[in-house]
Design a protein around this motif. Structure first.
Motif, PDB file in Angstrom:
ATOM      1  N   ALA A  21       0.832  -1.203   0.000  1.00 57.91           N
ATOM      2  CA  ALA A  21       0.000   0.000   0.000  1.00 57.91           C
ATOM      3  C   ALA A  21       0.867   1.255   0.000  1.00 57.91           C
ATOM      4  O   ALA A  21       1.895   1.306   0.683  1.00 57.91           O
ATOM      5  N   PRO A  22       0.470   2.265  -0.760  1.00 51.96           N
ATOM      6  CA  PRO A  22       1.288   3.474  -0.854  1.00 51.96           C
ATOM      7  C   PRO A  22       1.312   4.277   0.440  1.00 51.96           C
ATOM      8  O   PRO A  22       2.194   5.098   0.649  1.00 51.96           O
ATOM      9  N   GLU A  23       0.363   4.035   1.325  1.00 57.00           N
ATOM     10  CA  GLU A  23       0.363   4.685   2.630  1.00 57.00           C
ATOM     11  C   GLU A  23      -0.035   3.665   3.682  1.00 57.00           C
ATOM     12  O   GLU A  23      -0.803   2.747   3.413  1.00 57.00           O
ATOM     13  N   ARG A  24       0.518   3.806   4.860  1.00 60.57           N
ATOM     14  CA  ARG A  24       0.193   2.882   5.944  1.00 60.57           C
ATOM     15  C   ARG A  24      -1.092   3.339   6.633  1.00 60.57           C
ATOM     16  O   ARG A  24      -1.225   4.499   7.009  1.00 60.57           O
ATOM     17  N   ILE A  25      -1.994   2.396   6.778  1.00 60.69           N
ATOM     18  CA  ILE A  25      -3.256   2.631   7.473  1.00 60.69           C
ATOM     19  C   ILE A  25      -3.239   1.677   8.662  1.00 60.69           C
ATOM     20  O   ILE A  25      -3.486   0.475   8.501  1.00 60.69           O
ATOM     21  N   PRO A  26      -2.904   2.174   9.851  1.00 64.18           N
ATOM     22  CA  PRO A  26      -2.723   1.283  11.009  1.00 64.18           C
ATOM     23  C   PRO A  26      -3.908   0.360  11.263  1.00 64.18           C
ATOM     24  O   PRO A  26      -3.712  -0.822  11.562  1.00 64.18           O
ATOM     25  N   TYR A  27      -5.139   0.870  11.151  1.00 64.00           N
ATOM     26  CA  TYR A  27      -6.298   0.013  11.393  1.00 64.00           C
ATOM     27  C   TYR A  27      -6.319  -1.160  10.407  1.00 64.00           C
ATOM     28  O   TYR A  27      -6.516  -2.314  10.809  1.00 64.00           O
ATOM     29  N   ALA A  28      -6.131  -0.905   9.113  1.00 62.21           N
ATOM     30  CA  ALA A  28      -6.168  -1.960   8.102  1.00 62.21           C
ATOM     31  C   ALA A  28      -5.022  -2.946   8.309  1.00 62.21           C
ATOM     32  O   ALA A  28      -5.219  -4.167   8.214  1.00 62.21           O
ATOM     33  N   THR A  29      -3.833  -2.436   8.596  1.00 64.62           N
ATOM     34  CA  THR A  29      -2.687  -3.313   8.822  1.00 64.62           C
ATOM     35  C   THR A  29      -2.960  -4.255   9.986  1.00 64.62           C
ATOM     36  O   THR A  29      -2.788  -5.468   9.871  1.00 64.62           O
ATOM     37  N   LYS A  30      -3.417  -3.711  11.101  1.00 69.28           N
ATOM     38  CA  LYS A  30      -3.684  -4.542  12.279  1.00 69.28           C
ATOM     39  C   LYS A  30      -4.836  -5.509  12.027  1.00 69.28           C
ATOM     40  O   LYS A  30      -4.761  -6.680  12.409  1.00 69.28           O
ATOM     41  N   ARG A  31      -5.873  -5.042  11.356  1.00 66.72           N
ATOM     42  CA  ARG A  31      -7.031  -5.891  11.097  1.00 66.72           C
ATOM     43  C   ARG A  31      -6.637  -7.138  10.314  1.00 66.72           C
ATOM     44  O   ARG A  31      -7.018  -8.251  10.658  1.00 66.72           O
ATOM     45  N   TYR A  32      -5.841  -6.976   9.267  1.00 64.57           N
ATOM     46  CA  TYR A  32      -5.471  -8.127   8.448  1.00 64.57           C
ATOM     47  C   TYR A  32      -4.356  -8.953   9.071  1.00 64.57           C
ATOM     48  O   TYR A  32      -4.298 -10.164   8.860  1.00 64.57           O
ATOM     49  N   GLN A  33      -3.496  -8.345   9.868  1.00 65.84           N
ATOM     50  CA  GLN A  33      -2.520  -9.142  10.612  1.00 65.84           C
ATOM     51  C   GLN A  33      -3.242 -10.023  11.632  1.00 65.84           C
ATOM     52  O   GLN A  33      -2.917 -11.203  11.786  1.00 65.84           O
ATOM     53  N   LYS A 117       6.124   5.470  -9.345  1.00 69.04           N
ATOM     54  CA  LYS A 117       4.836   6.090  -9.684  1.00 69.04           C
ATOM     55  C   LYS A 117       4.071   5.296 -10.740  1.00 69.04           C
ATOM     56  O   LYS A 117       2.844   5.220 -10.692  1.00 69.04           O
ATOM     57  N   GLU A 118       4.767   4.691 -11.678  1.00 67.09           N
ATOM     58  CA  GLU A 118       4.090   3.904 -12.714  1.00 67.09           C
ATOM     59  C   GLU A 118       3.409   2.675 -12.099  1.00 67.09           C
ATOM     60  O   GLU A 118       2.264   2.365 -12.414  1.00 67.09           O
ATOM     61  N   ALA A 119       4.111   1.984 -11.196  1.00 62.26           N
ATOM     62  CA  ALA A 119       3.515   0.829 -10.523  1.00 62.26           C
ATOM     63  C   ALA A 119       2.338   1.265  -9.659  1.00 62.26           C
ATOM     64  O   ALA A 119       1.305   0.584  -9.616  1.00 62.26           O
ATOM     65  N   GLN A 120       2.450   2.409  -8.985  1.00 61.66           N
ATOM     66  CA  GLN A 120       1.344   2.909  -8.176  1.00 61.66           C
ATOM     67  C   GLN A 120       0.125   3.189  -9.040  1.00 61.66           C
ATOM     68  O   GLN A 120      -1.004   2.872  -8.658  1.00 61.66           O
ATOM     69  N   LYS A 121       0.363   3.774 -10.205  1.00 61.39           N
ATOM     70  CA  LYS A 121      -0.746   4.080 -11.095  1.00 61.39           C
ATOM     71  C   LYS A 121      -1.459   2.801 -11.528  1.00 61.39           C
ATOM     72  O   LYS A 121      -2.685   2.737 -11.545  1.00 61.39           O
ATOM     73  N   ILE A 122      -0.695   1.762 -11.833  1.00 58.40           N
ATOM     74  CA  ILE A 122      -1.272   0.495 -12.266  1.00 58.40           C
ATOM     75  C   ILE A 122      -1.997  -0.199 -11.117  1.00 58.40           C
ATOM     76  O   ILE A 122      -3.125  -0.658 -11.267  1.00 58.40           O
ATOM     77  N   LEU A 123      -1.356  -0.273  -9.948  1.00 61.69           N
ATOM     78  CA  LEU A 123      -1.922  -1.028  -8.832  1.00 61.69           C
ATOM     79  C   LEU A 123      -3.023  -0.290  -8.078  1.00 61.69           C
ATOM     80  O   LEU A 123      -3.977  -0.904  -7.608  1.00 61.69           O
ATOM     81  N   PHE A 124      -2.884   1.023  -7.945  1.00 64.69           N
ATOM     82  CA  PHE A 124      -3.781   1.735  -7.053  1.00 64.69           C
ATOM     83  C   PHE A 124      -4.669   2.765  -7.758  1.00 64.69           C
ATOM     84  O   PHE A 124      -5.544   3.337  -7.140  1.00 64.69           O
ATOM     85  N   GLY A 125      -4.452   2.999  -9.020  1.00 60.05           N
ATOM     86  CA  GLY A 125      -5.213   4.028  -9.717  1.00 60.05           C
ATOM     87  C   GLY A 125      -6.303   3.496 -10.618  1.00 60.05           C
ATOM     88  O   GLY A 125      -6.862   4.211 -11.432  1.00 60.05           O
ATOM     89  N   GLN A 126      -6.599   2.209 -10.501  1.00 58.25           N
ATOM     90  CA  GLN A 126      -7.600   1.612 -11.369  1.00 58.25           C
ATOM     91  C   GLN A 126      -8.998   2.062 -10.974  1.00 58.25           C
ATOM     92  O   GLN A 126      -9.314   2.209  -9.808  1.00 58.25           O
ATOM     93  N   ARG A 127      -9.813   2.260 -11.958  1.00 62.50           N
ATOM     94  CA  ARG A 127     -11.204   2.665 -11.731  1.00 62.50           C
ATOM     95  C   ARG A 127     -12.126   1.674 -12.433  1.00 62.50           C
ATOM     96  O   ARG A 127     -11.802   1.157 -13.488  1.00 62.50           O
TER      97      ARG A 127
END
Length: 129
Positions: A21-33, A117-127
């Protein structure tokens, strides 16, 4: 069904939020761990009375689950708490067919997408279209 509906998807989400993930979201990280930990517990209890997931014989269930469980190191997951899972991973790793399959592609080190940035666009910028 447990692998398709739980183990695979939850470990995939754990990997996404903990590694890619391009940014850490503590709740999501802990939830899935935490969910990963719970699911390894389910697997451990199943293997406590069985050599393989389906019982005494190696089956497609082992093959499907092993693909995710074999990545425990990349997942930064400690299997020592789950001695039956560890035994099962070692058992499957000793199988010649599993060794051949795992040798097809070398393990990939987790990569940081922070600057790609190219990988981020592919992985996280999909609509949705």
């Amino acid at each position: 069904m447990w692998q398709m509906g739980g183990f695979g998807p939850m470990l995939g989400q754990r990997n996404h939020f903990s590694v890619y993930a391009p940014e850490r979201i503590p709740y999501a990280t802990k939830r899935y761990q935490d969910e990963t930990h719970r699911l390894y517990g389910v697997l451990d209890r199943r293997l406590a009375g069985n050599e393989y997931v389906g019982g005494a014989a190696y089956s497609i269930a082992d093959m499907a689950i092993f693909g995710w469980a074999a990545g425990w190191e990349t997942q930064q997951f400690d299997t020592t708490e789950f001695k039956h899972v560890k035994r099962w991973i070692d058992l499957l790793n000793a199988r010649p067919g599993v060794q051949r399959g795992m040798a097809i592609k070398a393990p990939v080190e987790p990569v940081s997408l922070a600057d790609d940035k190219e990988a981020q666009k592919i992985l996280f910028g999909q609509r949705a279209r």
